[in-house]
Design an enzyme around this catalytic site. Sequence first.
Site, short mmCIF file in Angstrom:
data_model
loop_
_atom_site.label_atom_id
_atom_site.label_comp_id
_atom_site.label_asym_id
_atom_site.label_seq_id
_atom_site.Cartn_x
_atom_site.Cartn_y
_atom_site.Cartn_z
CB SER A 35 26.10 42.64 50.92
OG SER A 35 26.78 42.03 51.99
CG HIS A 66 27.17 46.15 54.11
ND1 HIS A 66 25.98 46.22 54.81
CD2 HIS A 66 27.16 44.94 53.47
CE1 HIS A 66 25.28 45.11 54.60
NE2 HIS A 66 25.99 44.32 53.80
#
Length: 276
Positions: free
Chosen positions: A201, A254
């Site tokens: 991610s 992230h």
Amino acid sequence: MLMITSFANPRVAQAFVDYMATQGVILTIQQHNQSDVWLADESQAERVRAELARFLGNPADPRYLAASWQSGHTDSGLHYRRYPFFAALRERAGPVTWVMMIACVVVFIAMQILGDQEVMLWLAWPFDPTLKFEFWRYFTHALMHFSLMHILFNLLWWWYLGGAVEKRLGSGKLIVITLISALLSGYVQQKFSGPWFGGLSGVVYALMGYVWLRGERDPQSGIYLQRGLIIFALIWIVAGWFDLFGMSMANGAHIAGLAVGLAMAFVDSLNARKRK
């Protein structure tokens, strides 16, 4: 003649050409591997590029469909090949995109067979000072996923964004984005949660930031991400930060990944402008 841009989808190319025709600018489409849009009158290049940037920002705007109706080209007359599912996957993904997807799947299967802990002992961010020279660990944490939903979500975005970058900007660019974002997002995440984390991610968020900003600042790059999707990415970060869904998220990765992607896109688009 001057090539303005290329589109993977011929219908999208036709929509832009039709709209520019209503503005008094004549463009032509040449079909090669993609739909290349050409301008005969190079004195109108700046105007066309400005309109292209607006078009890429919202290609679904009703004015573009209205232009196609006005020009009578809602059916472009082009014949499109029909691809089976896996052929469509191959059409968008280059070799680096595929290698990463296969590696993630192999590691995921190994984790199901051997257990998460066993695989993490080999691939996780260095969890002991004696491991700091096992350099692969600074990158291989991105290969590990802890649920089917986790890997499916990340690989879908990787294929969509990474494939676009590789097809338009080359395998080297995708490799650089992947390595830098994996390294820096992993570093930030281990500061938040320690070394026991994994997932692609951080790289995916880097690609989101890169594709969006590069498309905004350099439409000729041929890549873009709709603003609604980047807004979704930001909402997802906020939701993860405040634990709104009760899910364990690598929030540090992230945020760091997104920042890396935006920074790289800013530099690359600046360099692209200097070359013009």
